[in-house]
Design an enzyme around this catalytic site. Structure first.
Site, PDB file in Angstrom:
ATOM      1  N   ASP A 245       6.532  -1.449  11.545  1.00 53.86           N
ATOM      2  CA  ASP A 245       5.808  -0.323  10.940  1.00 53.86           C
ATOM      3  C   ASP A 245       5.042   0.498  11.968  1.00 53.86           C
ATOM      4  O   ASP A 245       4.147   1.257  11.622  1.00 53.86           O
ATOM      5  CB  ASP A 245       4.874  -0.807   9.816  1.00 53.86           C
ATOM      6  CG  ASP A 245       3.728  -1.676  10.310  1.00 53.86           C
ATOM      7  OD1 ASP A 245       3.740  -2.072  11.497  1.00 53.86           O
ATOM      8  OD2 ASP A 245       2.816  -1.967   9.510  1.00 53.86           O
TER       9      ASP A 245
ATOM     10  N   ARG B  56       0.812  -1.221   0.000  1.00 50.83           N
ATOM     11  CA  ARG B  56       0.000   0.000   0.000  1.00 50.83           C
ATOM     12  C   ARG B  56       0.848   1.276   0.000  1.00 50.83           C
ATOM     13  O   ARG B  56       0.344   2.372  -0.235  1.00 50.83           O
ATOM     14  CB  ARG B  56      -0.943  -0.011   1.214  1.00 50.83           C
ATOM     15  CG  ARG B  56      -2.100  -0.981   1.055  1.00 50.83           C
ATOM     16  CD  ARG B  56      -2.821  -1.224   2.371  1.00 50.83           C
ATOM     17  NE  ARG B  56      -2.087  -2.142   3.242  1.00 50.83           N
ATOM     18  CZ  ARG B  56      -2.478  -2.525   4.467  1.00 50.83           C
ATOM     19  NH1 ARG B  56      -3.609  -2.047   4.966  1.00 50.83           N
ATOM     20  NH2 ARG B  56      -1.760  -3.357   5.178  1.00 50.83           N
TER      21      ARG B  56
HETATM   22  C1  UD1 Z   1      -1.386  -5.814  12.268  1.00 56.39           C
HETATM   23  C2  UD1 Z   1      -2.220  -6.674  13.241  1.00 56.39           C
HETATM   24  C3  UD1 Z   1      -3.414  -5.863  13.720  1.00 56.39           C
HETATM   25  C4  UD1 Z   1      -2.923  -4.590  14.398  1.00 56.39           C
HETATM   26  C5  UD1 Z   1      -2.003  -3.793  13.464  1.00 56.39           C
HETATM   27  C6  UD1 Z   1      -1.360  -2.682  14.231  1.00 56.39           C
HETATM   28  C7  UD1 Z   1      -1.980  -9.022  12.600  1.00 56.39           C
HETATM   29  C8  UD1 Z   1      -2.603 -10.169  11.918  1.00 56.39           C
HETATM   30  N1  UD1 Z   1      -2.661  -7.883  12.591  1.00 56.39           N
HETATM   31  O1  UD1 Z   1      -2.184  -5.553  11.135  1.00 56.39           O
HETATM   32  O2  UD1 Z   1      -4.158  -6.622  14.657  1.00 56.39           O
HETATM   33  O3  UD1 Z   1      -4.034  -3.810  14.783  1.00 56.39           O
HETATM   34  O4  UD1 Z   1      -0.955  -4.632  12.928  1.00 56.39           O
HETATM   35  O5  UD1 Z   1      -0.616  -1.834  13.388  1.00 56.39           O
HETATM   36  O6  UD1 Z   1      -0.887  -9.152  13.138  1.00 56.39           O
HETATM   37  N2  UD1 Z   1       5.065  -8.817   8.496  1.00 56.39           N
HETATM   38  C9  UD1 Z   1       6.025  -9.772   8.336  1.00 56.39           C
HETATM   39  N3  UD1 Z   1       5.704 -10.937   7.707  1.00 56.39           N
HETATM   40  C10 UD1 Z   1       4.461 -11.194   7.255  1.00 56.39           C
HETATM   41  C11 UD1 Z   1       3.470 -10.209   7.435  1.00 56.39           C
HETATM   42  C12 UD1 Z   1       3.804  -9.033   8.073  1.00 56.39           C
HETATM   43  O7  UD1 Z   1       7.182  -9.591   8.735  1.00 56.39           O
HETATM   44  O8  UD1 Z   1       4.266 -12.281   6.703  1.00 56.39           O
HETATM   45  C13 UD1 Z   1       5.420  -7.552   9.181  1.00 56.39           C
HETATM   46  C14 UD1 Z   1       5.241  -6.341   8.289  1.00 56.39           C
HETATM   47  O9  UD1 Z   1       6.472  -6.001   7.660  1.00 56.39           O
HETATM   48  C15 UD1 Z   1       4.807  -5.266   9.268  1.00 56.39           C
HETATM   49  C16 UD1 Z   1       4.184  -6.023  10.403  1.00 56.39           C
HETATM   50  O10 UD1 Z   1       4.567  -7.365  10.268  1.00 56.39           O
HETATM   51  O11 UD1 Z   1       5.910  -4.521   9.742  1.00 56.39           O
HETATM   52  C17 UD1 Z   1       2.652  -5.913  10.462  1.00 56.39           C
HETATM   53  O12 UD1 Z   1       2.097  -6.422   9.249  1.00 56.39           O
HETATM   54  P1  UD1 Z   1       0.919  -5.674   8.513  1.00 56.39           P
HETATM   55  O13 UD1 Z   1       0.615  -6.432   7.289  1.00 56.39           O
HETATM   56  O14 UD1 Z   1       1.233  -4.242   8.383  1.00 56.39           O
HETATM   57  O15 UD1 Z   1      -0.265  -5.882   9.563  1.00 56.39           O
HETATM   58  P2  UD1 Z   1      -1.572  -4.990   9.745  1.00 56.39           P
HETATM   59  O16 UD1 Z   1      -2.542  -5.345   8.684  1.00 56.39           O
HETATM   60  O17 UD1 Z   1      -1.195  -3.582   9.899  1.00 56.39           O
HETATM   61 CA    CA Z   2       0.676  -2.465   9.714  1.00 57.05          CA
END
Ligand code: UD1
Ligand code: CA
Length: 465
Positions: A102, A15
Site C-alpha cells: 500500500d 478503511r
Molecule cells: C504500517 C507500519 C507503520 C508504518 C506504515 C507505513 C506496522 C506494524 N506498521 O502501518 O510503522 O509507518 O505501515 O505506511 O508494520 N498486511 C498484511 N498482513 C497483515 C497486516 C498487514 O499483509 O496481517 C499488509 C497490508 O495489506 C498492507 C501492509 O501490510 O499492505 C501494511 O499494513 P497496514 O495495516 O496498512 O499498516 P499501517 O497501519 O499502515
Molecule cells: Ca498502511
C-alpha cells in the site's frame, strides 16, 4: 549477493470501505501493489515473494506468475505476514527488502539506495525513514542520544513525546535474511492492537546487539501509504505528477499538467503536445510530433507520428501517422486508420479498417467494414451492419465515392472507383467503377407551394373558430 524481496499484500483495507481489496486499488491505472512490484523488480531483486490473504486470487491474477506467493490465511499483523515467506526464503543467505503493497510511490532508485546503504553500513537491519509534516497514524522512529535507531513505535503505542516525533517508518526495510527470520520468531502481539508487528524486529535485533541503520528518503512523498480514499487521491496526484514530469523530461509538451491524466503504462514520443483535459490510459502509445486533445480520452490506442486527435474517445484503436481525428469522434475497438486518414466530427467507427488517405469527415457510422484507400464517405453516410441478430460486413474498394446520407445495408460490397449517389439505400453489390443510385426520382410541381400553404392556413382557421 543474493537479493530478495517480500511484499505484504494480505490486508483487506477496511478503511477504504470498498469491495476491492486495498492493494488492488489503481493509482494512475495500475494496482498499488503493481507499482510496488515494479519498484522491487527494477531494484534488481532476484526473488520476490508476495504475501497474499484477502483477495489472494485477485492479487495473483493482477501480478501474474513472475513472482512467488505465500499465503497468510489470517491477518495477524505485518510481522506475522513476513513470517509466511519463511518457508520459501528462510534458508537463503543474502539481503531481503520488506515492503508494503500500500505504498505505491516508493521508487526503484530509493530501494537500490537502501540496499547499498545497508551493505555499506554492514547492518543487520536498515529502515527507510522519512521526515513528514503530518505523522498521524504512522510508526515513529525512536533514536538514542547518539542518533542510532533504537526501534519503531506505532502511533497507538506512542507516548505523547514519541507522538511528537516527525521521522516515520515508511514501511520499507532491508534485512540480513537469516537475522530477519530469526528475530521474527521473537515478535509478540503484546501491544495495543494485539498484532504481530514487523516493526518490532528492529528493536529485537537492536536488543541482540545487532547493528541497526536508517536511510532517510530524500523525497518524503515516496512514503505515502494508502489506508483510505483521501490518501488514495493524494497518491494519485503525486503519481500523476511524477508520470507527467517523466514525459516532459523526454520532450513532451504538456500544456496543463495538473489537468492531464496519463496512466503508468503509456508511451509518448518527443515534440508531441498534450492539451488539457486529456486522458491517456492503459497501453496507449503516442508517436512523435502529435497534437493530442484538448479532452481526448484514449485507451489502449496506438497513434502514429504527426497525428492530430482532438476531443475524441478511442478504445483499442490504431491510428497511423498523419491522421486527423475529431473534434468529437468515437473510435471503438477494432478501428484501424491508415496513414493520413481524416475522421471528422460526430463520426463513429467500430471494427473497421480505413485505408490510407480516406476521409470520413462528418456525421457517419462505419461499423464492421473494410474501406480501401482514397475513399470519400460523404456527410451522414452509414453502414447498416446489424439486423437485430447478425453483424454483417461492408467492403468499399479504393477511391470509391459514397454520397451523403447513403445507407449501405450490409453485407454489401462497393467496388473500387464506384460512385454511390447521395441519399441511396444500397442493398446490392456495386461493381468497380459503376454508379449506383437507389432513390425515388424527383418530381417538381410548379406553384404548388402556395396551394399547400393555403390549405394548411384554412385548416388552422377552422380549428380556432
Ligand atoms: C504500517 C507500519 C507503520 C508504518 C506504515 C507505513 C506496522 C506494524 N506498521 O502501518 O510503522 O509507518 O505501515 O505506511 O508494520 N498486511 C498484511 N498482513 C497483515 C497486516 C498487514 O499483509 O496481517 C499488509 C497490508 O495489506 C498492507 C501492509 O501490510 O499492505 C501494511 O499494513 P497496514 O495495516 O496498512 O499498516 P499501517 O497501519 O499502515
Ligand atoms: Ca498502511
Amino acid at each position: 549477493m543474493n537479493k530478495m524481496a517480500i511484499i505484504l499484500a494480505a490486508g483487506q483495507g477496511k478503511r477504504m470501505k470498498s469491495k476491492l481489496y486495498k492493494v488492488l486499488h489503481p493509482v494512475c491505472g495500475k494496482p498499488m501493489v503493481g507499482h510496488v512490484l515494479d519498484a522491487v523488480r527494477n531494484a534488481e531483486c532476484d526473488r520476490t515473494v508476495v504475501v497474499v490473504g484477502h483477495g489472494a486470487e485477485d492479487v495473483k491474477t493482477a501480478l501474474g506468475e513472475s513472482v512467488e506467493y505465500a499465503l497468510q490465511a489470517e491477518q495477524l499483523g505485518t510481522g506475522h505476514a513476513v513470517q509466511q515467506a519463511e518457508a520459501l526464503l528462510g534458508q537463503e543467505d543474502g539481503v531481503t527488502v520488506v515492503t508494503y503493497g500500500d505504498t505505491p510511490l516508493v521508487t526503484a532508485d530509493t530501494i537500490k539506495e537502501l540496499i547499498a546503504h545497508h551493505v555499506r553500513e554492514g547492518a543487520a537491519a536498515t529502515v527507510l525513514t522519512a521526515d513528514v509534516a503530518e505523522p498521524l497514524g504512522l510508526g515513529r522512529i525512536i533514536r538514542g542520544e547518539d542518533g542510532s535507531v533504537l526501534g519503531i513505535v506505532e502511533q497507538k503505542d506512542c507516548s505523547p513525546e514519541q507522538a511528537a516525533i516527525r521521522e516515520i517508518n515508511t514501511g520499507t526495510y532491508c534485512f540480513d535474511n537469516r537475522k530477519l527470520f530469526s528475530a521474527l520468531s521473537d515478535v509478540t502481539n503484546d501491544n495495543s492492537q494485539g498484532e504481530y508487528y514487523a516493526t518490532d524486529v528492529i528493536g529485537i535485533l537492536r536488543g541482540r546487539g545487532e547493528r541497526i541503520s536508517a536511510s532517510k528518503c530524500k523525497n518524503p512523498a515516496e512514503a505515502t501509504g494508502v489506508n483510505d480514499r483521501i490518501a488514495l487521491g493524494e497518491a494519485e496526484r503525486l503519481m500523476r505528477q511524477r508520470i507527467n514530469e517523466a514525459h516532459q523530461a523526454n520532450g513532451v509538451t504538456i500544456i496543463d499538467a495538473a489537468n492531464t491524466y496519463i496512466e503508468a503504462g503509456v508511451t509518448i514520443g518527443a515534440d508531441t503536445v498534450i492539451y488539457p483535459g486529456t486522458f491517456l490510459r492503459g497501453a496507449t502509445s503516442i508517436g512523435s510530433d502529435c497534437a493530442i486533445g484538448p479532452s481526448a480520452d484514449l485507451t489502449d490506442t496506438t497513434v502514429g507520428d504527426g497525428a492530430t486527435i482532438r476531443q475524441t474517445v478511442a478504445e483499442d484503436a490504431e491510428v497511423a501517422e498523419g491522421c486527423n481525428v475529431g473534434p468529437f469522434a468515437y473510435l471503438r475497438p477494432g478501428t484501424k486508420l491508415g496513414r493520413r486518414v481524416k475522421v471528422g466530427d460526430f463520426v463513429e467507427i467500430k471494427n473497421a479498417t480505413i485505408g490510407d488517405e480516406s476521409k470520413v469527415p462528418h456525421l457517419s457510422y462505419v461499423g464492421d467494414a473494410i474501406v480501401g484507400s482514397g475513399v470519400n464517405i460523404g456527410c451522414g453516410a452509414i453502414t447498416a451492419n446489424y439486423d437485430g441478430y447478425n453483424k454483417s460486413m461492408t467492403e468499399i474498394g479504393d477511391n470509391a465515392f459514397i454520397g451523403s446520407n447513403a445507407n449501405l445495408i450490409a453485407p454489401v460490397k462497393i467496388g473500387s472507383g464506384a460512385y454511390v449517389v447521395a441519399g441511396s439505400t444500397i442493398t446490392n453489390n456495386v461493381a468497380d467503377n459503376d454508379l449506383a443510385i437507389a432513390r425515388e426520382r424527383q418530381v417538381n410541381k410548379p406553384g404548388y407551394a402556395d396551394k399547400i400553404r393555403a390549405r394548411a392556413r384554412a385548416k388552422k382557421n377552422q380549428e380556432t373558430e
